[in-house]
Write an enzyme that holds these catalytic residues in place. Structure first.
Site, PDB file in Angstrom:
ATOM      1  N   ASN A   9      34.265  -1.845 -39.050  1.00 40.37           N
ATOM      2  CA  ASN A   9      33.817  -2.532 -37.830  1.00 40.37           C
ATOM      3  C   ASN A   9      33.260  -1.474 -36.872  1.00 40.37           C
ATOM      4  O   ASN A   9      34.013  -0.716 -36.264  1.00 40.37           O
ATOM      5  CB  ASN A   9      35.022  -3.259 -37.206  1.00 40.37           C
ATOM      6  CG  ASN A   9      34.660  -4.009 -35.941  1.00 40.37           C
ATOM      7  OD1 ASN A   9      33.527  -3.940 -35.457  1.00 40.37           O
ATOM      8  ND2 ASN A   9      35.627  -4.720 -35.395  1.00 40.37           N
ATOM      9  N   ARG A  91      31.826  -5.981 -40.426  1.00 44.92           N
ATOM     10  CA  ARG A  91      31.741  -6.987 -39.370  1.00 44.92           C
ATOM     11  C   ARG A  91      30.349  -6.925 -38.752  1.00 44.92           C
ATOM     12  O   ARG A  91      29.900  -5.857 -38.324  1.00 44.92           O
ATOM     13  CB  ARG A  91      32.788  -6.696 -38.307  1.00 44.92           C
ATOM     14  CG  ARG A  91      32.712  -7.690 -37.182  1.00 44.92           C
ATOM     15  CD  ARG A  91      33.826  -7.505 -36.204  1.00 44.92           C
ATOM     16  NE  ARG A  91      33.718  -8.517 -35.177  1.00 44.92           N
ATOM     17  CZ  ARG A  91      34.057  -8.321 -33.918  1.00 44.92           C
ATOM     18  NH1 ARG A  91      34.532  -7.152 -33.539  1.00 44.92           N
ATOM     19  NH2 ARG A  91      33.933  -9.292 -33.042  1.00 44.92           N
ATOM     20  N   HIS A 180      33.685 -14.783 -32.409  1.00 46.47           N
ATOM     21  CA  HIS A 180      35.114 -14.715 -32.803  1.00 46.47           C
ATOM     22  C   HIS A 180      35.395 -15.631 -33.989  1.00 46.47           C
ATOM     23  O   HIS A 180      36.541 -16.069 -34.188  1.00 46.47           O
ATOM     24  CB  HIS A 180      36.051 -15.168 -31.658  1.00 46.47           C
ATOM     25  CG  HIS A 180      36.247 -14.171 -30.564  1.00 46.47           C
ATOM     26  ND1 HIS A 180      36.537 -14.555 -29.272  1.00 46.47           N
ATOM     27  CD2 HIS A 180      36.198 -12.825 -30.552  1.00 46.47           C
ATOM     28  CE1 HIS A 180      36.671 -13.474 -28.515  1.00 46.47           C
ATOM     29  NE2 HIS A 180      36.462 -12.408 -29.278  1.00 46.47           N
ATOM     30  N   LEU A 209      42.533 -15.235 -26.911  1.00 42.54           N
ATOM     31  CA  LEU A 209      42.542 -14.593 -25.594  1.00 42.54           C
ATOM     32  C   LEU A 209      42.840 -13.112 -25.769  1.00 42.54           C
ATOM     33  O   LEU A 209      43.997 -12.707 -25.950  1.00 42.54           O
ATOM     34  CB  LEU A 209      43.597 -15.241 -24.684  1.00 42.54           C
ATOM     35  CG  LEU A 209      43.573 -16.778 -24.579  1.00 42.54           C
ATOM     36  CD1 LEU A 209      44.693 -17.259 -23.668  1.00 42.54           C
ATOM     37  CD2 LEU A 209      42.217 -17.274 -24.085  1.00 42.54           C
ATOM     38  N   ARG A 241      33.957  -9.674 -18.720  1.00 42.04           N
ATOM     39  CA  ARG A 241      32.866 -10.660 -18.686  1.00 42.04           C
ATOM     40  C   ARG A 241      33.255 -11.855 -17.841  1.00 42.04           C
ATOM     41  O   ARG A 241      34.398 -12.300 -17.870  1.00 42.04           O
ATOM     42  CB  ARG A 241      32.546 -11.162 -20.109  1.00 42.04           C
ATOM     43  CG  ARG A 241      31.908 -10.115 -20.982  1.00 42.04           C
ATOM     44  CD  ARG A 241      31.679 -10.626 -22.398  1.00 42.04           C
ATOM     45  NE  ARG A 241      32.157  -9.662 -23.356  1.00 42.04           N
ATOM     46  CZ  ARG A 241      32.596  -9.950 -24.583  1.00 42.04           C
ATOM     47  NH1 ARG A 241      32.607 -11.191 -25.011  1.00 42.04           N
ATOM     48  NH2 ARG A 241      33.020  -8.998 -25.371  1.00 42.04           N
ATOM     49  N   ARG A 284      48.669  -6.770 -18.654  1.00 42.72           N
ATOM     50  CA  ARG A 284      49.994  -6.231 -18.308  1.00 42.72           C
ATOM     51  C   ARG A 284      49.968  -5.623 -16.909  1.00 42.72           C
ATOM     52  O   ARG A 284      50.877  -5.811 -16.106  1.00 42.72           O
ATOM     53  CB  ARG A 284      50.425  -5.178 -19.342  1.00 42.72           C
ATOM     54  CG  ARG A 284      50.762  -5.785 -20.677  1.00 42.72           C
ATOM     55  CD  ARG A 284      50.759  -4.764 -21.769  1.00 42.72           C
ATOM     56  NE  ARG A 284      49.410  -4.260 -22.032  1.00 42.72           N
ATOM     57  CZ  ARG A 284      49.044  -3.615 -23.121  1.00 42.72           C
ATOM     58  NH1 ARG A 284      49.926  -3.360 -24.042  1.00 42.72           N
ATOM     59  NH2 ARG A 284      47.803  -3.214 -23.286  1.00 42.72           N
ATOM     60  N   ASN A 334      50.890 -12.422 -26.687  1.00 48.60           N
ATOM     61  CA  ASN A 334      51.928 -11.644 -25.991  1.00 48.60           C
ATOM     62  C   ASN A 334      52.251 -12.074 -24.574  1.00 48.60           C
ATOM     63  O   ASN A 334      53.164 -11.515 -23.973  1.00 48.60           O
ATOM     64  CB  ASN A 334      51.499 -10.163 -25.939  1.00 48.60           C
ATOM     65  CG  ASN A 334      51.410  -9.555 -27.309  1.00 48.60           C
ATOM     66  OD1 ASN A 334      52.382  -9.555 -28.055  1.00 48.60           O
ATOM     67  ND2 ASN A 334      50.236  -9.063 -27.664  1.00 48.60           N
ATOM     68  N   GLU A 384      41.779 -10.452 -38.261  1.00 50.17           N
ATOM     69  CA  GLU A 384      40.371 -10.595 -38.612  1.00 50.17           C
ATOM     70  C   GLU A 384      40.018  -9.769 -39.849  1.00 50.17           C
ATOM     71  O   GLU A 384      39.211 -10.189 -40.674  1.00 50.17           O
ATOM     72  CB  GLU A 384      39.504 -10.182 -37.415  1.00 50.17           C
ATOM     73  CG  GLU A 384      39.575 -11.207 -36.299  1.00 50.17           C
ATOM     74  CD  GLU A 384      39.055 -10.701 -34.966  1.00 50.17           C
ATOM     75  OE1 GLU A 384      39.812  -9.991 -34.273  1.00 50.17           O
ATOM     76  OE2 GLU A 384      37.919 -11.018 -34.608  1.00 50.17           O
TER      77      GLU A 384
HETATM   78  P1  ADP Z   1      40.125  -7.166 -28.147  1.00 52.93           P
HETATM   79  O1  ADP Z   1      39.394  -8.382 -27.683  1.00 52.93           O
HETATM   80  O2  ADP Z   1      39.561  -5.890 -27.625  1.00 52.93           O
HETATM   81  O3  ADP Z   1      40.444  -7.171 -29.630  1.00 52.93           O
HETATM   82  P2  ADP Z   1      42.973  -7.628 -27.820  1.00 52.93           P
HETATM   83  O4  ADP Z   1      43.023  -8.905 -28.608  1.00 52.93           O
HETATM   84  O5  ADP Z   1      43.635  -6.439 -28.388  1.00 52.93           O
HETATM   85  O6  ADP Z   1      41.494  -7.256 -27.388  1.00 52.93           O
HETATM   86  O7  ADP Z   1      43.596  -7.941 -26.394  1.00 52.93           O
HETATM   87  C1  ADP Z   1      43.579  -7.020 -25.346  1.00 52.93           C
HETATM   88  C2  ADP Z   1      44.268  -7.663 -24.155  1.00 52.93           C
HETATM   89  O8  ADP Z   1      45.599  -8.031 -24.529  1.00 52.93           O
HETATM   90  C3  ADP Z   1      44.377  -6.760 -22.925  1.00 52.93           C
HETATM   91  O9  ADP Z   1      43.995  -7.471 -21.771  1.00 52.93           O
HETATM   92  C4  ADP Z   1      45.860  -6.468 -22.873  1.00 52.93           C
HETATM   93  O10 ADP Z   1      46.298  -6.341 -21.584  1.00 52.93           O
HETATM   94  C5  ADP Z   1      46.451  -7.717 -23.463  1.00 52.93           C
HETATM   95  N1  ADP Z   1      47.816  -7.506 -23.913  1.00 52.93           N
HETATM   96  C6  ADP Z   1      48.248  -6.720 -24.903  1.00 52.93           C
HETATM   97  N2  ADP Z   1      49.603  -6.732 -24.962  1.00 52.93           N
HETATM   98  C7  ADP Z   1      50.018  -7.551 -23.967  1.00 52.93           C
HETATM   99  C8  ADP Z   1      51.292  -7.985 -23.480  1.00 52.93           C
HETATM  100  N3  ADP Z   1      52.416  -7.566 -24.045  1.00 52.93           N
HETATM  101  N4  ADP Z   1      51.316  -8.834 -22.428  1.00 52.93           N
HETATM  102  C9  ADP Z   1      50.172  -9.254 -21.862  1.00 52.93           C
HETATM  103  N5  ADP Z   1      48.950  -8.882 -22.268  1.00 52.93           N
HETATM  104  C10 ADP Z   1      48.875  -8.049 -23.304  1.00 52.93           C
END
Ligand code: ADP
Length: 398
Positions: A9, A91, A180, A209, A241, A284, A334, A384
Site C-alpha cells: 500500500n 491497493r 474504503h 471511522l 477532511r 484520544r 476503540n 483490509e
Molecule cells: P486510518 O484512516 O489512517 O487508517 P485509523 O483507522 O488507524 O486511521 O484511525 C485513526 C484514528 O483512530 C485516530 O483519530 C485515532 O485517534 C483513533 N483512535 C485510535 N485508538 C483510539 C482509541 N483508543 N480511542 C479513540 N480513538 C482512537
C-alpha cells in the site's frame, strides 16, 4: 504450504506492506516505510511476538523503500524466497468506471490506473509507482490491483448520480464512486458471520471511522449507498477532511477572500475536519482536551457524532430494514463515547446500545447492543490487507 500474499500500500510519503497467510487469516510480518522522499526516513518491520526491526535511513523513493523492506524481510524473516509467495496485491485508491473488481496487472492495466489520476491526483500516481517498483522486484509473480472503489460498483444510479449537467458525468466522470470499499466488504461479511446469518440476507450500515471516515449501506452484501463521492472528501467529518459542505463555499471564498479553488480544495482535505475544529485529528487527544474543559474540542466531537447519526438515519431509510449497525476503524473500534453519542436515543428506530458492553474494551468482533435491540450494534475490527489477499487468491483461482 498455504497461499501467501504480499500486500503493498503506497502513500505519497509512505509504503506499507504485509505478508499474509490467507488460509490462516493472519499476518506473518508487516512494516511501514515512512518519510519516503524526504532527507531522513525510517523503516519499521514487525513479526508477531518479536521486537520491531527499525532502520533509520534516507528512503529517497518508493523503489528504495521497497528494497529496504525486502532487506528487513531477509534479515528478520520470514525470507520471501522461502515464504511460498503466490502474488503481490496492490491497493489502488481509484478504479473509476473501469474497474469494478480486482484485476491482474499488465502494462495496459497499469496505464489505465495512471490515467485515472485525473480523479485521484494524490493517490493513483503513487499507487502506480508502487506497482512499478514491485513488478521489477518480483517479475515472476502475478501482481493484482485491488481498488478502494470496487465494492461500490453496485451503487444504483439513484445513489451514484449527482444532479449536475450530464456532460460533466459523461466527459469528466463526475459521479459518486465511494471509497474504503475493501474495508466495507470485509466488515459487512464479518458482521453477517457474527450474526450467524447468510450474507445475502443481512442488511447493515457500516461505519468506518478512522482518520478517513465513511458510512455505507450494505444490502445483502452489496453496497447500495455510501457517503464518499467523486473523491474521499464527501460525507462524514474526518481527521483533516471537512466531509459534506455546501459546494457554494468554493465560490464564496473566492469572492470574499480571494482564495483560489486549489487552495480551498487543499484546506478542505488537509486542514479541516477534527484538526480544524479541535486543533488535533487524534480522537484520544480530543477527549483529553474535553476533559480539560476545552469548548472547541467539545463542539468538534458534537459535530463529528451528529454527522454520523445523520448518515445512520439516512441509511436506515435507504435500507428499509436494517439488521446491524457496524463500527470499524481506529475510532469505531476503540471509542465507546463516539459510538454512544452517535446512536444514543435511537430506541424508537430499533437501536438500543448496552452501556456496559459498549464500554468494555475488547480486541475482537463483538455485539455492543442490548439482547432485545431489534437492530444489532456490532464492533468489527477491519482487516483490509487480509481482504485484499483473499480477493487476490480468489482472482488467481478463477
Ligand atoms: P486510518 O484512516 O489512517 O487508517 P485509523 O483507522 O488507524 O486511521 O484511525 C485513526 C484514528 O483512530 C485516530 O483519530 C485515532 O485517534 C483513533 N483512535 C485510535 N485508538 C483510539 C482509541 N483508543 N480511542 C479513540 N480513538 C482512537
Amino acid at each position: 504450504m498455504s497461499d501467501r500474499v504480499l500486500v503493498v500500500n503506497c502513500g505519497s510519503s509512505s509504503l506499507k506492506y504485509r505478508l499474509v497467510d490467507v488460509a490462516a487469516g493472519e499476518a506473518l510480518a508487516w512494516g511501514l516505510a515512512e518519510r519516503v522522499g524526504q532527507p531522513s526516513g525510517r523503516l519499521t518491520h514487525h513479526r508477531p511476538g518479536e521486537p520491531p526491526d527499525v532502520v533509520e535511513r534516507a528512503l529517497p523513493d518508493h523503489g528504495v523503500a521497497l528494497g529496504a523492506a525486502l532487506e528487513a524481510l531477509d534479515r528478520s524473516g520470514p525470507r520471501l524466497a522461502d515464504a511460498g509467495l503466490v502474488a503481490v496485491a496492490h491497493r489502488v485508491v481509484h478504479g473509476g468506471d473501469r474497474f469494478s473488481a480486482p484485476v491482474r496487472i499488465d502494462d495496459e492495466v497499469l496505464g489505465a490506473i495512471r490515467e485515472l489520476a485525473a480523479l485521484a491526483p494524490l493517490h493513483n500516481p503513487v499507487n502506480a509507482v508502487g506497482i512499478d517498483v514491485a513488478r521489477r522486484a518480483f517479475p515472476g509473480l502475478p501482481h493484482v490491483a485491488v481498488f478502494d472503489t470496487a465494492f461500490h460498483a453496485t451503487l444504483p444510479p439513484a445513489a451514484h448520480t449527482y444532479a449536475v449537467p450530464p456532460q460533466w458525468a459523461r466527459d469528466h466522470g463526475v459521479r459518486r464512486y465511494g471509497f474504503h470499499g475493501t474495508s466495507h466488504a470485509f466488515v459487512s461479511r464479518a458482521a453477517a458471520e457474527l450474526l450467524g446469518r447468510p450474507l445475502e440476507e443481512v442488511n447493515s450500515v457500516v461505519l468506518h471511522l478512522g482518520n478517513g471516515a465513511s458510512a455505507t449501506a450494505v444490502a445483502g452484501g452489496r453496497s447500495v449507498d455510501t457517503s464518499m463521492g467523486l473523491t474521499p472528501l464527501e460525507g462524514l467529518v474526518m481527521g483533516t477532511r471537512s466531509g459534506d459542505v455546501d459546494p457554494a463555499v468554493v465560490a464564496h471564498l473566492h469572492r470574499v477572500a480571494g482564495l483560489g479553488p486549489e487552495e480551498v480544495d487543499r484546506a478542505l482535505n488537509s486542514s479541516s475536519g477534527m484538526l480544524a475544529l479541535a486543533g488535533t485529528n487524534d480522537l484520544r487527544e480530543v477527549h483529553r482536551r474535553i476533559d480539560d474543559g476545552d469548548q472547541a474540542a467539545a463542539l468538534a466531537l458534537d459535530v463529528f457524532c451528529h454527522r454520523v447519526r445523520k448518515y445512520v438515519g439516512a441509511y436506515l431509510a435507504v435500507l428499509g430494514r436494517t439488521d446491524a449497525v457496524v463500527f470499524t476503524g481506529g475510532i469505531g473500534e476503540n471509542d465507546p463515547v463516539v459510538r454512544a453519542r452517535s446512536l444514543g436515543g435511537l430506541e424508537a428506530l430499533g437501536i438500543r446500545l448496552d452501556a456496559e458492553r459498549n464500554a468494555a474494551r475488547s480486541p475482537g468482533a463483538r455485539r455492543v447492543s442490548a439482547d432485545d435491540s431489534p437492530v444489532a450494534v456490532l464492533v468489527v475490527p477491519t482487516d483490509e490487507e487480509l481482504e485484499m489477499a483473499r480477493q487476490t487468491v480468489d482472482l488467481l483461482a478463477r
